[in-house]
Scaffold this active site. Structure first.
Site, PDB file in Angstrom:
ATOM      1  N   GLU A 306       0.865  -1.086  -0.075  1.00 18.91           N
ATOM      2  CA  GLU A 306      -0.176  -0.052  -0.087  1.00 18.91           C
ATOM      3  C   GLU A 306       0.935   1.130  -0.208  1.00 18.91           C
ATOM      4  OE1 GLU A 306      -2.518  -0.648   3.383  1.00 18.91           O
ATOM      5  OE2 GLU A 306      -4.009  -1.717   2.113  1.00 18.91           O
ATOM      6  N   ARG A 339       5.499  -7.785   8.805  1.00 19.35           N
ATOM      7  CA  ARG A 339       3.840  -8.017   8.306  1.00 19.35           C
ATOM      8  C   ARG A 339       3.941  -8.715   6.954  1.00 19.35           C
ATOM      9  NH1 ARG A 339       0.494  -3.559   8.158  1.00 19.35           N
ATOM     10  NH2 ARG A 339      -1.241  -4.513   9.352  1.00 19.35           N
ATOM     11  N   ASP A 385      -8.517  -8.845   4.375  1.00 20.32           N
ATOM     12  CA  ASP A 385      -8.310  -7.796   5.367  1.00 20.32           C
ATOM     13  C   ASP A 385      -9.486  -7.496   6.349  1.00 20.32           C
ATOM     14  OD1 ASP A 385      -7.069  -5.418   6.303  1.00 20.32           O
ATOM     15  OD2 ASP A 385      -7.742  -3.945   4.766  1.00 20.32           O
ATOM     16  N   GLU A 413     -12.508  -1.539  12.216  1.00 20.93           N
ATOM     17  CA  GLU A 413     -12.326  -0.995  10.813  1.00 20.93           C
ATOM     18  C   GLU A 413     -13.765  -1.438   9.906  1.00 20.93           C
ATOM     19  OE1 GLU A 413      -8.869  -1.306   8.814  1.00 20.93           O
ATOM     20  OE2 GLU A 413      -9.411  -0.392   7.090  1.00 20.93           O
TER      21      GLU A 413
HETATM   22  O1  GCW Z   1      -7.139  -2.499   6.405  1.00 19.65           O
HETATM   23  C1  GCW Z   1      -6.144  -1.690   5.763  1.00 19.65           C
HETATM   24  C2  GCW Z   1      -6.464  -0.388   6.241  1.00 19.65           C
HETATM   25  C3  GCW Z   1      -5.352   0.716   6.206  1.00 19.65           C
HETATM   26  C4  GCW Z   1      -4.147  -0.032   6.915  1.00 19.65           C
HETATM   27  C5  GCW Z   1      -3.694  -1.523   6.339  1.00 19.65           C
HETATM   28  C6  GCW Z   1      -2.730  -2.283   6.965  1.00 19.65           C
HETATM   29  C7  GCW Z   1      -2.347   1.036   8.183  1.00 19.65           C
HETATM   30  O2  GCW Z   1      -7.235   0.243   5.515  1.00 19.65           O
HETATM   31  O3  GCW Z   1      -5.713   1.708   6.998  1.00 19.65           O
HETATM   32  O4  GCW Z   1      -2.936   0.682   7.308  1.00 19.65           O
HETATM   33  O5  GCW Z   1      -4.743  -2.088   6.202  1.00 19.65           O
HETATM   34  O6  GCW Z   1      -2.974  -3.314   7.693  1.00 19.65           O
HETATM   35  O7  GCW Z   1      -1.425  -2.056   6.886  1.00 19.65           O
END
Ligand code: GCW
Length: 835
Positions: A306, A339, A385, A413
């Site tokens: 990301e 991660r 996620d 989230e």
């Molecule tokens: O779920 C996604 C989130 C991001 C987050 C990412 C992650 C910190 O939308 O905001 O970034 O995962 O886990 O790295």
């Protein structure tokens, strides 16, 4: 009963009555309220002093915590001494010391941060031994004892040994230096403000105490999307103050770091992890950190993900990157949590073989065996996620030579952002108990992450917590059960969801059986309820994927590079992840699991659309078609959400007013928003599939009057996007500063009716609404919430209920909207219904 004892009891009862009925509670004390406990069976014989035989900072916290707890719960002042006394004392001691004083004790092996609680009672005198495997164990044992007292447990035969399941029990905070929190829903950071560590770290220290009380031993305080400056010398000096605040509670500080740091703050020409200069830079950085923070826990790394830079920039692997950091930390005892949330967010959605769910396994499985022993892979529990429903990540069962920690999310989230009740412990339990058949049958995730299978050195659980400055830490008073539950599971994954919910409720709201029963039942039902109105059969949470991750926004998941697709068209829905015809994802599981998912016959309904693409008319194991299941579960879910409000209302007067009112407000909001979700999903699927709800509910809303069809004064009709987030796809907005109105005549039979106004509460300002019946003001409310959108959409659509009011045919109902600060007082519809 002796007179002093009687008086003491009377005082206690009085205090209890006051606390119980008058004082408001913000929730800040969380599960450490130490409210007076009536009928504590052990009160009569519990010792009258504390003997502290471990002089560490952490054990001193244990002693003062014990004093505090006994004072609060039993009204006792208990002095602390360090003179070993054989009788009438709580004895706080580590196992090595204990043998000196109690040579006859033969404590069985006490690993990790474990403890042993033992009551000894003879000749009317008593001792309670709190023996820790180390100082942290002493502290955890003390909290465990206090927890038992708070729950009125019988301690007369106390003889409990507990050893935590795994060494890594951490929380992550995604806090930014400016004080904002990524995916945080409870106010600003307790650690940072305006680019600096806060001067006042009181809340940070309180947080560490809360974490310690449930066995958490590490906290990473900054966002994994790490600000480049975190590792600068001046920043480290500030961060050391947080470590100081944590230290008395045995919580070690960890930091998220950017792999690009050697370049961004070290001013090297490269951040290639295999470059000797880069490795040297990391080594000297680690030395610097440990000179300031001797008990520093380690680094968390998000790289090649990301937009975060990573080793792929130089054609290096995650193992190259992780090992470079690990070698810098190793001399000091630090670890690296790398991660595995690494995926391409520019996937080609036209490619039927493209699949984000495959990414973590595809990237990390080939590297098994190439990581140093102080590297731990931090793996999200599901392959996508934190969706409301996902299968267990196959990577958790695929590593044999690499330690792993499972990452879960306490901050909600994708599960309602603490505005919806969603107790996630039952979900985590399913994951922990899931047998991945890693090397044979009987390898549940809880054993894999504890390092038990394949004997790996490290392992555990990490939760993204994201508490904030809101007094009750997470916003929703009932949401703290997730933080509590995560920690309890990280300590002991064999606890049941029911046990955890009950325990948390007793500590947070007291022991009234009706309160305990009701809140436990609500918590246990809540995940399923949330799931049932937000997305069906493992298709994913059908939320606004590109923005808030909160309200409904169905198509946002489709036709873009993010890979959260469910591939719905007019004929069918679901991702074909089979080996036979799909992306092959299912092949990442070991055979028995893969075989179960591969076949439609054995694939569980709740993951059907995650694994397969099927027509809407496909029959589920339940016998129902996919499409009718979608309609039915969403209607049921909204009904169940409304039922939560009624359940809570039975507790009026049984919990303090402040938390009662706050929870009621949130549950009422949730019930309204569940209807928004229900309608968005049902209408979208009815239109897309062309198949009508066989029960005739979808698209037919008797009693609902669309705002755009009312008589409008100043209001103008607008199309809402996405269309499914407004009733009929349209609403009205007011752009006249003096306000607008929308009116209609009631056409039904005379009687008492409630009126539910569906309005949009934009976060750009505060609009005001008034409701008039035949010209008489009946109700007024403000659209003053800060929901995550500035538009009229599924995030902002909110329900306000007036009445019941007596209505007769021909009565005029008028709603006035007064815009404020960019909030256009949007109105969707009014539903008139008999209560
Ligand atoms: O779920 C996604 C989130 C991001 C987050 C990412 C992650 C910190 O939308 O905001 O970034 O995962 O886990 O790295």
């Amino acid at each position: 009963m002796t007179a002093p004892r009687f008086l003491r009891l009377l005082c206690l009862l009085l205090v209890f009555a006051l606390v119980h009925h008058l004082s408001a509670e913000s929730g800040q004390a969380a599960w450490l309220r130490y409210a007076p406990v009536e009928n504590q069976p052990a009160d009569v014989w519990l010792p009258h002093s504390i003997v502290l035989l471990d002089h560490s900072l952490v054990a001193q916290s244990a002693a003062s915590e014990l004093q505090r707890g006994l004072r609060g719960m039993l009204g006792r002042e208990v002095p602390v001494t360090d003179v070993p006394r054989s009788e009438d004392a709580f004895v706080l001691v580590t196992v090595t010391e204990a043998q000196k004083y109690f040579p006859w004790l033969t404590p069985a092996s006490m690993g990790g941060d474990g403890f042993w609680l033992k009551a000894l009672r003879q000749r009317g005198r008593s001792q309670v031994l709190i023996i820790g495997a180390n100082s942290r164990g002493v502290l955890y044992g003390t909290f465990a004892l206090l927890r038992r007292i708070a729950q009125q447990q019988d301690l007369s035969h106390l003889d409990d040994r507990e050893v935590p399941s795994a060494p890594i029990r951490w929380v992550d905070q995604w806090d930014n230096p400016d004080g904002s929190i990524e995916r945080g829903y409870a106010g600003r950071s307790v650690f940072f403000n305006q680019g600096h560590v806060r001067t006042d770290l009181t809340r940070a220290a309180e947080y560490a105490r809360l974490l310690a009380s449930v066995g958490i031993n590490g906290c990473n305080v900054n966002n994994v999307n790490a600000a480049p400056d975190v590792l600068s010398s001046s920043s480290l000096r500030e961060l050391a103050r947080i470590a100081d605040a944590f230290r008395p509670w045995g919580v070690r500080l960890a930091l998220s770091v950017s792999m690009a740091s050697p370049q961004t703050i070290g001013h090297l020409s490269t951040f290639d992890p295999l470059d000797p200069q880069v490795a040297a830079w990391w080594r000297s950085k680690a030395d610097e950190i440990y000179s300031l923070i001797p008990d520093f826990a380690g680094f968390t790394v998000k790289a090649d993900s990301e937009g975060q830079l990573g080793p792929s920039h130089y054609g290096r692997s995650p193992a190259d990157a992780a090992n470079t950091l690990a070698r810098a930390l190793r001399p000091h005892g630090g670890i690296v949590l790398y991660r595995t949330f690494v995926y391409n967010h520019h996937l080609d959605w036209r490619d039927p073989k493209a699949d984000r769910a495959r990414a973590a396994y595809d990237i990390f499985h080939p590297l098994d065996g190439r990581f140093d022993s102080n590297v731990v892979l931090q793996i999200k529990h599901g392959p996508i996620d934190f969706q409301t429903r996902e299968p267990v990540s196959p990577l958790l069962g695929a590593l044999e030579h690499t330690s792993e920690a499972m990452e879960v999310q306490v901050t909600q989230e994708y599960t309602g952002q603490q505005r919806h009740l969603c107790f996630l412990v039952p979900m985590w339990k399913e994951v922990l108990d899931f047998d991945l058949h890693a090397d044979r049958a009987g390898t549940p995730v809880k054993d894999l992450i504890a390092g038990k299978t394949f004997h790996r050195p490290l392992g555990g659980m990490v939760a993204v917590a994201n508490v904030g400055l809101d007094p009750n830490w997470l916003g929703h008073p009932l949401a703290m059960a997730n933080l509590y539950g995560f920690a309890r599971l990280a300590w002991d994954p064999d606890l049941s969801a029911q046990q955890i919910a009950e325990e948390w409720t007793r500590l947070t709201f007291g022991n009234d059986p009706q309160v305990v029963r009701t809140i436990t039942a609500m918590q246990l039902a809540s995940w399923h309820i949330y799931e049932s109105y937000t997305g069906p059969l493992g298709a994913g949470t059908m939320t606004d994927i590109l923005g808030s991750h909160y309200g409904p926004g169905i198509e946002s998941a489709e036709r873009n590079g993010w890979g959260q697709w469910f591939r719905a068209d007019h004929q069918g829905i679901g991702m074909d992840r089979t080996v036979a015809t799909g992306t092959g994802y299912i092949g990442q599981y070991h055979r028995p699991v893969a075989a179960m998912y591969e076949s439609l016959k054995t694939c569980p309904d709740n993951l059907l659309l995650f694994m397969h693409h099927v027509p809407y008319t496909e029959k589920l194991h339940s016998g129902q078609t996919v499409i009718q299941h979608i309609f039915d579960t969403h209607y049921q879910g909204a009904e169940d959400a409304a039922h939560l409000v009624q359940q809570w209302q039975t507790l009026k007067g049984r919990v303090d007013e402040e938390r009662y009112a706050e929870v009621l407000k949130r549950l009422t909001y949730q019930a309204g928003h569940a209807i928004v979700w229900r309608d968005a999903i049902c209408e979208w699927f009815q239109r897309t599939s062309g198949i009508a709800d066989e029960k005739g509910r979808v698209g037919h809303h008797p009693g609902r009057i669309e705002a755009e069809s009312m008589q409008l004064d100043g209001y103008t009709p607008v199309n809402v996007t996405p269309w499914e987030t407004a009733s009929g796809g349209k609403a009205v907005a007011c752009n006249r500063t003096s306000g607008c109105s929308a009116s209609f005549q009631f056409q039904g039979n005379a009687g008492r009716y409630a009126l539910a106004a569906q309005y949009f509460d934009l976060n750009t300002g505060v609009a005001h609404f008034r409701l008039y019946l035949n010209g008489k003001l009946m109700d007024a409310w403000a659209a003053d919430d800060t929901l995550p959108s500035s538009k009229m959409d599924g995030n902002t659509s909110t329900r306000h209920i007036t009445g019941p009011l007596p209505l007769a045919p021909g009565d005029t109902i008028r709603i006035e909207g007064l815009p404020g600060g960019g909030d256009v007082a949007g109105l969707d519809d009014v539903e008139v219904y008999r209560e």
